[in-house]
Design a protein around this motif. Sequence first.
Motif, short mmCIF file in Angstrom:
data_model
loop_
_atom_site.label_atom_id
_atom_site.label_comp_id
_atom_site.label_asym_id
_atom_site.label_seq_id
_atom_site.Cartn_x
_atom_site.Cartn_y
_atom_site.Cartn_z
N GLY A 61 5.28 -1.72 3.34
CA GLY A 61 5.71 -2.93 2.64
C GLY A 61 4.85 -4.13 2.96
N PHE A 62 3.67 -3.92 3.52
CA PHE A 62 2.79 -5.02 3.92
C PHE A 62 2.50 -5.96 2.74
CE2 PHE A 62 -1.58 -6.67 4.04
CZ PHE A 62 -1.51 -7.47 5.17
N THR A 63 2.57 -7.27 3.00
CA THR A 63 2.17 -8.29 2.05
C THR A 63 1.34 -9.33 2.80
OG1 THR A 63 4.17 -8.03 0.71
CG2 THR A 63 2.94 -10.08 0.44
N ALA A 64 0.10 -9.50 2.35
CA ALA A 64 -0.79 -10.45 3.02
C ALA A 64 -0.26 -11.87 2.88
CB ALA A 64 -2.18 -10.36 2.41
N ALA B 282 -4.19 5.70 2.53
CA ALA B 282 -4.59 6.24 3.83
C ALA B 282 -5.42 5.23 4.61
CB ALA B 282 -5.38 7.53 3.63
N ASN B 283 -6.31 4.51 3.92
CA ASN B 283 -7.16 3.54 4.60
C ASN B 283 -6.36 2.36 5.13
OD1 ASN B 283 -9.37 5.14 4.00
ND2 ASN B 283 -9.87 4.01 2.12
N CYS B 284 -5.42 1.87 4.36
CA CYS B 284 -4.58 0.76 4.81
C CYS B 284 -3.72 1.18 6.01
CB CYS B 284 -3.70 0.26 3.67
SG CYS B 284 -4.63 -0.52 2.31
N ALA B 285 -3.17 2.39 5.94
CA ALA B 285 -2.37 2.88 7.05
C ALA B 285 -3.21 3.02 8.32
CB ALA B 285 -1.75 4.22 6.68
N TRP C 220 0.80 -1.22 0.00
CA TRP C 220 0.00 0.00 0.00
C TRP C 220 0.85 1.28 0.00
CZ3 TRP C 220 0.79 3.42 3.95
CH2 TRP C 220 1.38 2.92 5.13
N ASP C 221 2.10 1.19 0.43
CA ASP C 221 2.95 2.37 0.51
C ASP C 221 3.80 2.57 -0.73
OD1 ASP C 221 4.36 0.03 1.13
OD2 ASP C 221 5.91 1.18 2.19
#
Length: 310
Positions: free
Chosen positions: A118-121, A108-111, A96-97
């Motif tokens: 660097g989020f990875t599900a 903004a929503n993910c944060a 998301w970044d």
Amino acid sequence: PKERTVKAGYVEIDIPLLADLPFAHEVTMNVSGRWSDYKSYGKGSTYKVGASWSPAKWVTLRGTTGTSYRAPALYEQFLGATSGFLSSQVDPCNSWDSASNAGTAKAANCASEGLPAGFTATSGVRVLNSGGAAAGLKAETSKNVTFGLVLQPSLGTGMGSLSVAFDYFDIKVTNGVARAGATNILTRCYEDPQFRAGGGFCRLIDARDPSSNALTVNDSFVNLATDVVRGLDYTPRYTNEVGIGKLRVNLNVTQFRSQANKLFSDDPVDEFNGTIGNPKRSGTLDLRYEIKNWRLYYGLDWVGKMDSYA
């Protein structure tokens, strides 16, 4: 097992009002109504009122207004609860970044959910499906208005016959029965500037699992609050004896002025006219040439004017 029993009654009346008078070559009216009782759902009724006025033989003004009613199907009401999984790659917050998401509502929503840069599900997205009867699934209804003009000028001997119709339509569907689609729900929710505070599609997504950040989407049959379609239809038709056969040309062009919907009654209406899958214009062309028992045919479908991929 569930069963569907329907009792229905229908009545239609054609009323000739005037004929063969100055400025009233023909004036007619049509009134119809239907009552239905679905054992699996309940009762509903619809009506239609239409009228046409031909001030001369070659021109007709026409208009109708009416309603429609569709009770939810047994499958839509009583589908047993099922669950499945989508790939973790459909999580909207993956990376998301990244630079491509900079400044977007999605970033903004993910944060706001506390997801790290660097989020990875790592967990698949759980999807829950079921019929909507337990949640109070309502019947699909609509109101519509159409009015138009038909011209049938005399072209003279050997020139064939021509008719041209211009019709305006305004259709509003309320409580449309559908499944929004898990991927669509995720995209629409995470790209909404109001996010979970705004309701809408986010109502169908549970809070992330606190230990794994996994998502759960409820993609059962629901009532879409409103669908609106407005536009114009243009329909010229021409026939004539050409050579040893008969030529028929039929063109239909639709110009959409609005294609909009909203999921819940307190959501704002989203306008999709001109986006992918919702073109501002579409049309069909049919050419037929008949020689005794032989028929030559050419057909063309086209769409035009799509402004964005939204």
